[in-house]
Design a protein around this motif. Structure first.
Motif, short mmCIF file in Angstrom:
data_model
loop_
_atom_site.label_atom_id
_atom_site.label_comp_id
_atom_site.label_asym_id
_atom_site.label_seq_id
_atom_site.Cartn_x
_atom_site.Cartn_y
_atom_site.Cartn_z
N LEU A 43 -15.79 32.31 -21.74
CA LEU A 43 -15.84 33.00 -22.62
C LEU A 43 -17.25 33.66 -22.78
O LEU A 43 -18.20 33.03 -22.49
CB LEU A 43 -15.68 32.14 -24.12
CG LEU A 43 -15.22 32.85 -25.37
CD1 LEU A 43 -13.97 33.74 -25.08
CD2 LEU A 43 -15.05 32.02 -26.71
N ARG B 229 -19.95 37.07 -24.65
CA ARG B 229 -20.07 38.14 -25.66
C ARG B 229 -19.12 39.30 -25.28
O ARG B 229 -18.34 39.94 -26.11
CB ARG B 229 -21.50 38.26 -26.09
CG ARG B 229 -21.56 39.47 -27.22
CD ARG B 229 -23.05 39.81 -27.49
NE ARG B 229 -23.14 40.91 -28.48
CZ ARG B 229 -23.17 40.87 -29.84
NH1 ARG B 229 -22.77 39.71 -30.33
NH2 ARG B 229 -23.19 41.86 -30.36
N VAL C 196 -15.14 38.54 -25.53
CA VAL C 196 -15.01 38.51 -27.10
C VAL C 196 -14.73 40.01 -27.49
O VAL C 196 -13.80 40.17 -28.03
CB VAL C 196 -16.04 37.75 -27.69
CG1 VAL C 196 -15.59 37.95 -29.18
CG2 VAL C 196 -15.81 36.21 -27.54
N MET D 210 -10.90 36.75 -37.03
CA MET D 210 -11.48 36.10 -36.37
C MET D 210 -10.36 35.06 -35.52
O MET D 210 -10.28 34.78 -34.45
CB MET D 210 -12.55 35.17 -36.78
CG MET D 210 -13.86 36.11 -37.18
SD MET D 210 -14.66 36.90 -36.04
CE MET D 210 -15.67 35.93 -35.25
N ALA E 67 -9.26 34.70 -31.92
CA ALA E 67 -9.14 33.58 -31.05
C ALA E 67 -7.99 33.19 -30.42
O ALA E 67 -7.97 32.84 -29.16
CB ALA E 67 -9.55 32.22 -32.11
N LEU F 289 -15.66 31.66 -31.14
CA LEU F 289 -16.19 32.77 -31.16
C LEU F 289 -17.41 32.91 -31.69
O LEU F 289 -18.24 33.84 -31.33
CB LEU F 289 -15.03 33.70 -31.88
CG LEU F 289 -13.71 33.67 -31.41
CD1 LEU F 289 -13.11 34.58 -32.57
CD2 LEU F 289 -13.68 34.28 -30.15
N HIS G 298 -20.71 33.40 -29.97
CA HIS G 298 -21.17 34.68 -29.34
C HIS G 298 -21.25 35.94 -30.36
O HIS G 298 -22.01 36.87 -30.18
CB HIS G 298 -19.98 35.07 -28.21
CG HIS G 298 -19.67 34.04 -27.17
ND1 HIS G 298 -20.56 33.76 -26.16
CD2 HIS G 298 -18.71 33.15 -27.07
CE1 HIS G 298 -20.13 32.84 -25.35
NE2 HIS G 298 -19.03 32.27 -26.23
N LEU H 13 -19.34 41.28 -35.03
CA LEU H 13 -17.93 41.48 -34.13
C LEU H 13 -17.85 42.93 -34.28
O LEU H 13 -17.70 43.54 -33.46
CB LEU H 13 -17.12 40.74 -34.68
CG LEU H 13 -15.69 41.09 -33.85
CD1 LEU H 13 -15.73 40.73 -32.36
CD2 LEU H 13 -14.33 40.53 -34.50
#
Length: 233
Positions: free
Chosen positions: A11, A13, A16, A34, A38, A48, A51, A58
């Protein structure tokens, strides 16, 4: 012999954010959460937050991912062609992500990528011979069109289509010029401007009008200082 499953990509950034963009593309921005993200990545929601600090961060990152698709500015033979190409490149990027314009407008502050893109457009005006004053007014005139989208007068609304002959006949009795205009123009059922309009053509038509007008002002050495009305006492 049992084959071992391929190792999952770690994982990060970037992973994601790209997964969030893909999820918003597939399901719409309102369905993005979120928890849902996930699940899509096969991790627990808390993973999450290593990041992205929260949903706002986000969304900011998603905006920058989309704007990153525009690419760097490419100087043209003149300021007009360079600005036009830049704006149409932005439009192409945002059309691939229908939710993006809504999210960009919702952010309380510009993201780094948005600032970078805006700076590049301003730079094309300034290096093209525009004064700071005229550049300021040019950016106001372009508004959201600078990013390739705009809200039009003829929004699509639920109900009978304006192209319905019965609707047009009823409309013509009270609003003859609206009815006349509704029957003119090329047809594009997927247009965000409205049925009966070619969305891309209308966007480029308005953009070209603005750019042509700005070139005329630049050639005349226009300044806002002499254009302001004196307040009445």
């Amino acid at each position: 012999m049992t084959r071992e499953p391929a190792p999952r990509a770690p994982l990060s950034r970037e992973r994601v954010l790209r997964a969030a963009v893909a999820l918003a593309d597939a399901t719409g921005i309102d369905a993005l959460s979120m928890r849902r993200l996930a699940q899509e990545l096969g991790v627990v929601p808390m993973a999450l937050y290593k990041h992205v600090a929260n949903k706002d961060e986000l969304l900011d990152g998603m905006v920058d991912c989309v704007l990153g698709e525009i690419g760097p500015a490419v100087p043209g033979p003149d300021w007009r062609s360079a600005v036009r190409a830049r704006i149409l490149a932005a439009r192409s990027a945002l059309l691939g992500h229908p939710w993006a314009s809504q999210v960009i407008q919702s952010r309380p502050a510009p993201t780094p990528a948005l600032l970078g893109y805006t700076d590049s457009v301003i730079g094309l005006f300034r290096t093209g011979g525009f004064s700071v004053d005229l550049t300021h007014h040019a950016m106001h005139a372009l508004g959201s069109r600078m990013l390739g989208f705009t809200q039009e007068l003829f929004d699509v609304s639920p109900g009978a289509s304006p192209a319905d002959p019965a609707v047009l006949r009823a409309m013509a009795a009270h609003y003859p010029y609206v009815a006349e205009l509704a029957t003119a123009g090329a047809h594009d059922e997927k247009s965000v401007v409205g049925p009966g309009c070619d969305d891309q053509f209308e966007f480029e038509f308005a953009l070209d009008l603005l750019l042509d007008g700005l070139e005329g002002l630049r050639q005349r050495g226009w300044s806002s200082a002499g254009q302001r009305l004196t307040p009445r006492g």
